[in-house]
Design an enzyme around this catalytic site. Sequence first.
Site, mmCIF file in Angstrom:
data_model
loop_
_atom_site.group_PDB
_atom_site.id
_atom_site.type_symbol
_atom_site.label_atom_id
_atom_site.label_comp_id
_atom_site.label_asym_id
_atom_site.label_seq_id
_atom_site.Cartn_x
_atom_site.Cartn_y
_atom_site.Cartn_z
ATOM 1 N N ASP A 78 1.023 -1.191 -0.166
ATOM 2 C CA ASP A 78 0.341 0.296 -0.396
ATOM 3 C C ASP A 78 1.301 1.153 -0.246
ATOM 4 O O ASP A 78 1.607 0.941 1.372
ATOM 5 C CB ASP A 78 -1.362 0.001 1.465
ATOM 6 C CG ASP A 78 -1.415 1.329 1.648
ATOM 7 O OD1 ASP A 78 -1.260 1.854 0.085
ATOM 8 O OD2 ASP A 78 -2.418 0.997 2.190
ATOM 9 N N LYS A 120 -3.115 12.279 -3.446
ATOM 10 C CA LYS A 120 -2.134 12.455 -2.651
ATOM 11 C C LYS A 120 -0.788 12.607 -3.486
ATOM 12 O O LYS A 120 0.443 12.890 -2.573
ATOM 13 C CB LYS A 120 -2.205 10.629 -1.564
ATOM 14 C CG LYS A 120 -3.393 10.568 -0.937
ATOM 15 C CD LYS A 120 -2.846 9.523 -0.091
ATOM 16 C CE LYS A 120 -4.268 8.621 0.452
ATOM 17 N NZ LYS A 120 -4.957 9.800 1.789
#
Length: 408
Positions: free
Chosen positions: A202, A228
């Site tokens: 992740d 992000k």
Amino acid sequence: MPAKTDWARIRDDFPILQECAHGQPLIYFDNAATTQKPPAVLDALRRYYEHDNANVHRGLHELSTRATEAYEGARERVAEYVGAASASEIVFTRGTTESINLVAQSWGGGFLHRGDVILLTEMEHHSNLVPWQLIAARTGARLRFVPVNDDGTLALDQLDALLTGEVKLFAFTHVSNSLGTINPARELCARARAAGVLTLLDAAQSAGHMPLDVRQIGCDFLAFSGHKMCGPTGIGALYARSEILEQMPPWHGGGEMITSVTLEQSSYKKPPHRFEAGTPNIAGAIGLAAAIEYIEGIGREAIFQHDSQLTSYAMQCLADIPGMRLLGPAGERGAIVGFVRENAHPHDLTTFADQHGLALRGGHHCNQPLMRRFGLPGSTRASFYFYNTREEVERMADILRKAARFFA
Ligand code: PMP
């Protein structure tokens, strides 16, 4: 020697940082939740919609060809960015969460059996936990967890004992979104591979913050989100090693993912299109490629150095505020500082900061089991990016010093 980065000029690309909140100059320290977007990304979206907008793949006209080229070009750019062997190893998704759900539903649904084990860690974001709970309930597989030490690192001395024959996949976060811990991804993937276990990384909190190469790390899957890392919301990617991706069944059905359809049954395209049913987020993919271009223009190593220095400075500034407890490892970490203070609920502390123009995040950060592990109702988090400054960190420390008096 590389030219010195002009961080002040780069900051000028983000006029939103000149906004006020509650009448105070804004300090945006919620970058782990989402980052701001530079003009290069906004311009790419506008240019696409103004000049090339059409649906991809099916059209036999000029605009559709242009849109398809831009969309598939974005896939090439993402592949290059993460070090994939080929663009066909990149599936566009809505983000990290959808990428992990894709692996859980398609790979997990196709290959997990009763008694198999998915190894996770106690520090996973809910998006790398709940999808596995769902597929475990469907297949009879079980979940197992690498514990977290008191200092916020993983209990890696237990890893080999946890990697038993039943384990089929080890899925873990590269950087903890609450603690800032950087897990040694390359070592963990090597240890899993030695035990015959696939790995999923992740990379939500690392993809925009540090150099990252899937072949060097040796992971089988990697998930990340565009928003992000300066990109638009609603776009992200899954990298999957081609030998695995080719064996995985579709998970969503619809247009774009088939080769032929009868009323009874269908046959499916090869990856990655097999996993992209329906009209994709074309503009999002183009925006993500522009974000990658922008980040590469600064350099991921330079960003990592900048963020690391700012983070250590923040830890130094916060450490001597009375009643402040910093979470996570003392050494190298991602651009994240989590903390709690006595007498103040994280929500109250975060609201106090907001009143002073300081955007932090307070709560469980989609890490409820991790918060429970530390006996906390939640925490407050400051998270940084390359456009943040030491002056902002000093102003945060002043505001939190005021909070210390307020909540005393
Ligand atoms: N994993 C981690 C470590 C994260 O920090 C986040 C976002 N907070 C996610 C997964 C989920 O990302 P998204 O909401 O963009 O799918």
